[in-house]
Each structure stands twice: as structure tokens, then as C-alpha cells.
Design an enzyme around this catalytic site. Structure first.
Site, short mmCIF file in Angstrom:
data_model
loop_
_atom_site.label_atom_id
_atom_site.label_comp_id
_atom_site.label_asym_id
_atom_site.label_seq_id
_atom_site.Cartn_x
_atom_site.Cartn_y
_atom_site.Cartn_z
N ASP A 9 5.41 3.22 1.55
CA ASP A 9 5.84 1.87 1.16
C ASP A 9 7.07 1.79 0.24
O ASP A 9 7.06 1.04 -0.76
CB ASP A 9 4.66 1.12 0.49
CG ASP A 9 3.45 0.95 1.41
OD1 ASP A 9 3.51 1.40 2.56
OD2 ASP A 9 2.44 0.40 0.95
N LYS A 107 0.97 -1.21 8.26
CA LYS A 107 -0.42 -1.46 7.87
C LYS A 107 -0.50 -2.77 7.12
O LYS A 107 0.51 -3.23 6.57
CB LYS A 107 -0.93 -0.30 7.00
CG LYS A 107 -0.12 -0.16 5.72
CD LYS A 107 -0.55 1.01 4.89
CE LYS A 107 0.29 1.12 3.63
NZ LYS A 107 0.17 0.00 2.70
N CYS A 152 -1.55 2.24 -3.00
CA CYS A 152 -1.45 2.80 -1.65
C CYS A 152 -1.37 4.33 -1.62
O CYS A 152 -1.94 4.96 -0.73
CB CYS A 152 -0.30 2.15 -0.91
SG CYS A 152 -0.67 0.39 -0.56
C1 VGL Z 1 0.55 -1.96 -2.38
C2 VGL Z 1 -0.44 -3.69 -3.51
C3 VGL Z 1 -0.43 -4.47 -2.38
C4 VGL Z 1 1.10 -0.57 -2.43
C5 VGL Z 1 0.57 -2.73 -1.23
O1 VGL Z 1 1.96 -0.23 -1.59
O2 VGL Z 1 0.68 0.19 -3.33
N1 VGL Z 1 0.03 -2.45 -3.50
N2 VGL Z 1 0.07 -3.97 -1.23
#
Ligand code: VGL
Ligand code: ZN
Length: 198
Positions: A9, A107, A152
Site C-alpha cells: 500500500d 484488496k 496492513c
Molecule cells: C490501511 C487502514 C485502512 C493500511 C488500509 O494500508 O495499513 N490502514 N486501510
């Protein structure tokens, strides 16, 4: 082929200026780029939510970002709207070298279930397909880097360990959101799951 680098991410919304900015989220990108160039296999993940996703505080009545609710699958933090499919916030940070990616795994597209882990949605049972992808390439060892260490990255590392992969998390190539001690809790959980945090 036994080893994969999983980059979690590294998207605009998780970097300074983004909707769910992780402090210094962009500081890890140059070193991740070098690591990708030397990796046997590279997986990039992308948080990818439809508008009105159930993990957004704005989708619930009278709920503030960073508060908690109980979902059918357990407790869930409510986030600011982030990583909406096709938006600039959901795009990879422009400095991330996407050319190294063998596969880009999205995702969080299920409106009713969040998905922190690259392996399973937050019900811990709905698979994303990444396990099958890695196994069919004979990959047994993974190194995980990216954002955010306490969400994540943490959930991906715990699932990878539970599935029997050899797991290393490069903490120097991760940054944390750190909500109420979530960083220390994540490090402790990964340690007790046998994740190599050296
Ligand atoms: C994430 C919070 C919400 C992450 C993704 O990538 O850690 N955290 N969505
Ligand atoms: Zn998300």
C-alpha cells in the site's frame, strides 16, 4: 524461485498530504525501489475501496474517523475516506517504481468487509488469492515492507506466518499510523508469531 518481496500500500493517501497520511510514509520509497530491483519476485498491493465502503466513518451515522465499531466479523476501526477506486489517492505514490512489479494485488473492494491483510479479508476467511499465487510460483519466503506497519503490514505478516511462509518484516522500510499503542502491539504480535523483525 523461493522468495518474494511484498510491498504493501505505498499509495498517495497513505503518504504526507493524503487522506490517511502515515507520518513519513514517503520516506521509505527510495530504499524500497532499490530492494525491488534485487528481488526475485515482487508483489505490490493496493488498498482499493468502493465509494461508501463500510470501513469509512462517513458511511456510518454519528461516527468519527478513528473511532471503533463492531462489525459481523469483529471490531473495526473507522477511517477517513481513503483509497477510493480510480482516485488519485488510490494511485501508487509517483516515486514508487511500479515497473518492478510481477503482480499488483488489489484488496478492500468488498463493500461490507475491510481487508488489511494481503492474504485474507478482515473476516480472516475470505482469501484474496495471494497464497495461491505465491505457492504456484514455489515461493516459501516473503519479506514485507510498506504502509502501515501496524495495520496492513501487520495483518499480512501474521497471515503469512499462519500459512507457513517464512516471514521477514523490514521495520526500517515501514511506517506506522500508531493509534493508541497500535505500533507496539503490532510488533509484539508479529514477534510472537515468529516473524523475523531484525
Ligand atoms: C490501511 C487502514 C485502512 C493500511 C488500509 O494500508 O495499513 N490502514 N486501510
Ligand atoms: Zn483501507
Amino acid at each position: 524461485m523461493t522468495h518474494a518481496l511484498i510491498v504493501i500500500d505505498v499509495q498517495n493517501d497513505f503518504c504526507p498530504g493524503g487522506a490517511l497520511a502515515v507520518p513519513e510514509g514517503d520516506a521509505i520509497i527510495a530504499d524500497i525501489n532499490s530492494l525491488m530491483q534485487r528481488a526475485e519476485a515482487v508483489v505490490l498491493t493496493q488498498d482499493w475501496h468502493p465509494p461508501g465502503h463500510s470501513s469509512f466513518a462517513s458511511s456510518h451515522v454519528d461516527k468519527a474517523p478513528y473511532s471503533m465499531i463492531e462489525m459481523a466479523y469483529g471490531p473495526q476501526v473507522l477511517w477517513p475516506d481513503h483509497c477510493i477506486q480510480g482516485s488519485n489517492g488510490a494511485a501508487f505514490h509517483p516515486d514508487l517504481d511500479q515497473s518492478c512489479a510481477d503482480i499488483i494485488l488489489r484488496k478492500g473492494y468488498n463493500p461490507a468487509i475491510d481487508s488489511y491483510s494481503a492474504f485474507f479479508e478482515n473476516d480472516h476467511t475470505t482469501p484474496t488469492g495471494l497464497e495461491g499465487y505465491l505457492r504456484s510460483r514455489d515461493i516459501t519466503r516473503v519479506t514485507i515492507v510498506g504502509l502501515a506497519l501496524d495495520f496492513c503490514v501487520n495483518f499480512s505478516a501474521l497471515d503469512a506466518a499462519r500459512l507457513g511462509f517464512d516471514v521477514k518484516v523490514r521495520q526500517d522500510l515501514c511506517r506506522a499510523i500508531n493509534l493508541e499503542g497500535s505500533r507496539d502491539a503490532a510488533v509484539a504480535a508479529m514477534m510472537s508469531a515468529g516473524v523475523d523483525l531484525s
